[in-house]
Design a protein around this motif. Sequence first.
Motif, short mmCIF file in Angstrom:
data_model
loop_
_atom_site.label_atom_id
_atom_site.label_comp_id
_atom_site.label_asym_id
_atom_site.label_seq_id
_atom_site.Cartn_x
_atom_site.Cartn_y
_atom_site.Cartn_z
N HIS A 211 -18.62 -39.51 -19.58
CA HIS A 211 -18.92 -39.55 -18.15
C HIS A 211 -20.42 -39.36 -17.87
O HIS A 211 -20.97 -39.99 -16.96
CB HIS A 211 -18.08 -38.52 -17.41
CG HIS A 211 -16.63 -38.89 -17.32
ND1 HIS A 211 -15.75 -38.66 -18.36
CD2 HIS A 211 -15.92 -39.49 -16.34
CE1 HIS A 211 -14.55 -39.10 -18.01
NE2 HIS A 211 -14.63 -39.61 -16.79
N SER B 232 -11.00 -41.29 -23.10
CA SER B 232 -12.03 -40.78 -22.19
C SER B 232 -13.12 -41.82 -21.94
O SER B 232 -13.66 -41.91 -20.83
CB SER B 232 -12.68 -39.52 -22.78
OG SER B 232 -11.79 -38.44 -22.77
N GLU C 270 -14.41 -30.94 -13.70
CA GLU C 270 -14.59 -32.08 -14.60
C GLU C 270 -13.44 -33.05 -14.45
O GLU C 270 -12.49 -32.80 -13.71
CB GLU C 270 -14.71 -31.60 -16.06
CG GLU C 270 -13.52 -30.83 -16.58
CD GLU C 270 -13.69 -30.44 -18.03
OE1 GLU C 270 -13.63 -31.35 -18.89
OE2 GLU C 270 -13.89 -29.25 -18.31
N SER D 49 -12.61 -37.50 -14.29
CA SER D 49 -12.66 -38.55 -13.29
C SER D 49 -13.99 -38.53 -12.52
O SER D 49 -15.04 -38.19 -13.07
CB SER D 49 -11.46 -38.42 -12.35
OG SER D 49 -11.34 -39.54 -11.52
N HIS D 50 -13.96 -38.86 -11.23
CA HIS D 50 -15.22 -38.95 -10.48
C HIS D 50 -15.82 -37.59 -10.19
O HIS D 50 -17.00 -37.48 -9.86
CB HIS D 50 -15.02 -39.74 -9.18
CG HIS D 50 -14.24 -39.00 -8.14
ND1 HIS D 50 -14.80 -38.05 -7.32
CD2 HIS D 50 -12.94 -39.10 -7.77
CE1 HIS D 50 -13.90 -37.59 -6.48
NE2 HIS D 50 -12.75 -38.20 -6.74
N ALA E 36 -14.02 -43.36 -18.32
CA ALA E 36 -15.37 -43.24 -17.76
C ALA E 36 -15.90 -44.60 -17.35
O ALA E 36 -16.61 -44.72 -16.33
CB ALA E 36 -16.30 -42.58 -18.77
N GLU F 81 -14.34 -45.46 -14.08
CA GLU F 81 -14.84 -44.60 -13.01
C GLU F 81 -16.22 -45.05 -12.53
O GLU F 81 -16.49 -45.09 -11.33
CB GLU F 81 -14.92 -43.14 -13.48
CG GLU F 81 -13.56 -42.47 -13.69
CD GLU F 81 -12.79 -42.27 -12.40
OE1 GLU F 81 -13.38 -42.35 -11.30
OE2 GLU F 81 -11.57 -42.00 -12.48
N ILE F 82 -17.11 -45.38 -13.46
CA ILE F 82 -18.46 -45.74 -13.03
C ILE F 82 -18.46 -47.08 -12.30
O ILE F 82 -19.28 -47.30 -11.38
CB ILE F 82 -19.45 -45.75 -14.23
CG1 ILE F 82 -20.90 -45.66 -13.71
CG2 ILE F 82 -19.24 -46.95 -15.13
CD1 ILE F 82 -21.22 -44.44 -12.91
N PHE G 127 -16.46 -35.43 -12.42
CA PHE G 127 -17.49 -35.25 -13.44
C PHE G 127 -18.75 -36.02 -13.07
O PHE G 127 -19.87 -35.53 -13.22
CB PHE G 127 -16.97 -35.70 -14.81
CG PHE G 127 -17.75 -35.10 -15.95
CD1 PHE G 127 -17.19 -34.13 -16.75
CD2 PHE G 127 -19.07 -35.48 -16.21
CE1 PHE G 127 -17.91 -33.55 -17.79
CE2 PHE G 127 -19.79 -34.91 -17.23
CZ PHE G 127 -19.22 -33.94 -18.02
N LEU G 128 -18.57 -37.22 -12.54
CA LEU G 128 -19.74 -38.00 -12.12
C LEU G 128 -20.48 -37.28 -11.00
O LEU G 128 -21.72 -37.30 -10.95
CB LEU G 128 -19.30 -39.39 -11.67
CG LEU G 128 -18.60 -40.26 -12.73
CD1 LEU G 128 -18.23 -41.61 -12.13
CD2 LEU G 128 -19.48 -40.44 -13.96
N TYR H 83 -17.49 -46.04 -8.75
CA TYR H 83 -18.17 -44.88 -8.16
C TYR H 83 -18.99 -45.37 -6.97
O TYR H 83 -19.92 -46.16 -7.12
CB TYR H 83 -19.07 -44.22 -9.20
CG TYR H 83 -19.54 -42.84 -8.84
CD1 TYR H 83 -18.66 -41.89 -8.33
CD2 TYR H 83 -20.87 -42.48 -9.02
CE1 TYR H 83 -19.09 -40.61 -8.03
CE2 TYR H 83 -21.31 -41.20 -8.72
CZ TYR H 83 -20.41 -40.28 -8.22
OH TYR H 83 -20.84 -39.00 -7.91
#
Length: 500
Positions: free
Chosen positions: A179, A122, A468, A470-471, A126, A129-130, A473-474, A133
């Motif tokens: 995340h 995870s 929730e 991946s993106h 995360a 992903e960030i 959650f962001l 993003y």
Amino acid sequence: MSKLINDSGLSFNEKLLSGALINGKWLPGSAGRFTAYDPHTGKALHEVGRCNGSDVDEAVEAAKKAFSSWSQTSVQTRAKILRKMHELFKDRAEVMAQMVTKEVGKPIMAAREETFEYSGPSYSKAAEEILRYRGSSLPSTQEKTTNKRLVLTHRPLGVVAVISPFNFPTDISSIAIAHAAAAGNTIVWKPTEYCPVACAMVAELFEEAGFPPGVINLIQGFGDVGAHLVRNEDVKGVFFTGSTKTGEDIARANPLRPMLLELGGDGPQIVLEDADIDRAVQAAVIGAFYYSGQVCTSSERVFVHEAVYDEFVTKFKAATAALKVGDPSDPSNDMGPLCNPAVLERAQTHVEDMRSKGAIIDQYGPQEGLYFPATIVTGLTREMIKGKGESFAPLALVLKIASAEEAVEIANESELGLVASLWSKDLAKAWRIAEALPHGSVNINETSNYWDQLAPFGGAGKSGVGRELSHWFLDSFTEPKLIVFDLGGPEDDRRIEGGW
């Protein structure tokens, strides 16, 4: 220092029993201590510090103070720390898995799957992903001008409360923590009281990974601690996984704050007349009895077309009878005990309610202590299961249906809508039925207990709010922020004339 605690058989640092990690320091809980028990033996494992409202407020204050600098930390730095967390997790994943098995009775193979395949990764997910993003640049449509520039960005919320459940104690919490922190938020984490040390083992890694003090804080305790946390006005967002009732309480306490609530589910698994019955049976075994049914994606209700009902039930009972039930630390066992007496009592109540209404009960496995047998209920009517709710136990209610349309009608009668499983070889028909089902996810020719870690996860109705992973959650724990520039230049024509 490491110390062997009671009869757990696992060595860990005694500081993990403190009760709180606040601003980078392990502190004793202010409300005394509570005992964690082994569901398999019923014996006490260890005593852990119990927090109260003052501890919660101290943790929130630490997170609030850390937010200013953490939110300004570069995404490259955050990603590096998150990747380091994953690396550290790999070294501790086995002992964490063993502690999860000890504390909540999760079969060791499922516990290893949780720590190695879900929890640790995870943090790396995360990080990626960030780094990817994106914001966007929007066209100016309100005025006839070339001077405007509209830029959409995202800003972190601030302090995020993370309240996590017992069934995936290191996984669900890690998804949320990783995340939320990746997005620039700071966190106060209240883990389940049933798995305190395994969760403290995760928290132990934060400093070594490079998280500054106060960015992630841990507070142990019971429901009063979580209730105080979500009511603290400095908490700007709430992540909760657990019961629908508690989720509703949280929603009422936070009417104007972002929330991601992942709540209960009750299936169903729908088996139509053209299904591959052997595969559908195996999916039902996994769907109903994985981790003794203590999964929100469990296929607790199984709707089977009358044309294949007898064949399905016969094979389902045979496959269930072959399950091995016993000590969850033994890798050869498929099922272990339930986590706690409250779950056991609910399972017993639901089964006796079905029995009193004339249903046929078949059970496979021991019924002693916190052990509850894999249970198949047949001879049901539609009215018997209406409004029953989630059992969160190894319980499969098998209902005979006459058509796909009837299955959809019954599915729509439930207030819950997390994951459904649908079995048919006619994919065009399956597509249309999936669209009609009121669920966040519909798995076609796959067990309800399948999920993809990079796909959106969440439910409809009383199964939750938001998505929730991946993106998504962001998206839940950042706020869209629009910045409008007027660059000057040619005189604007400010007459309202939209570009549509």
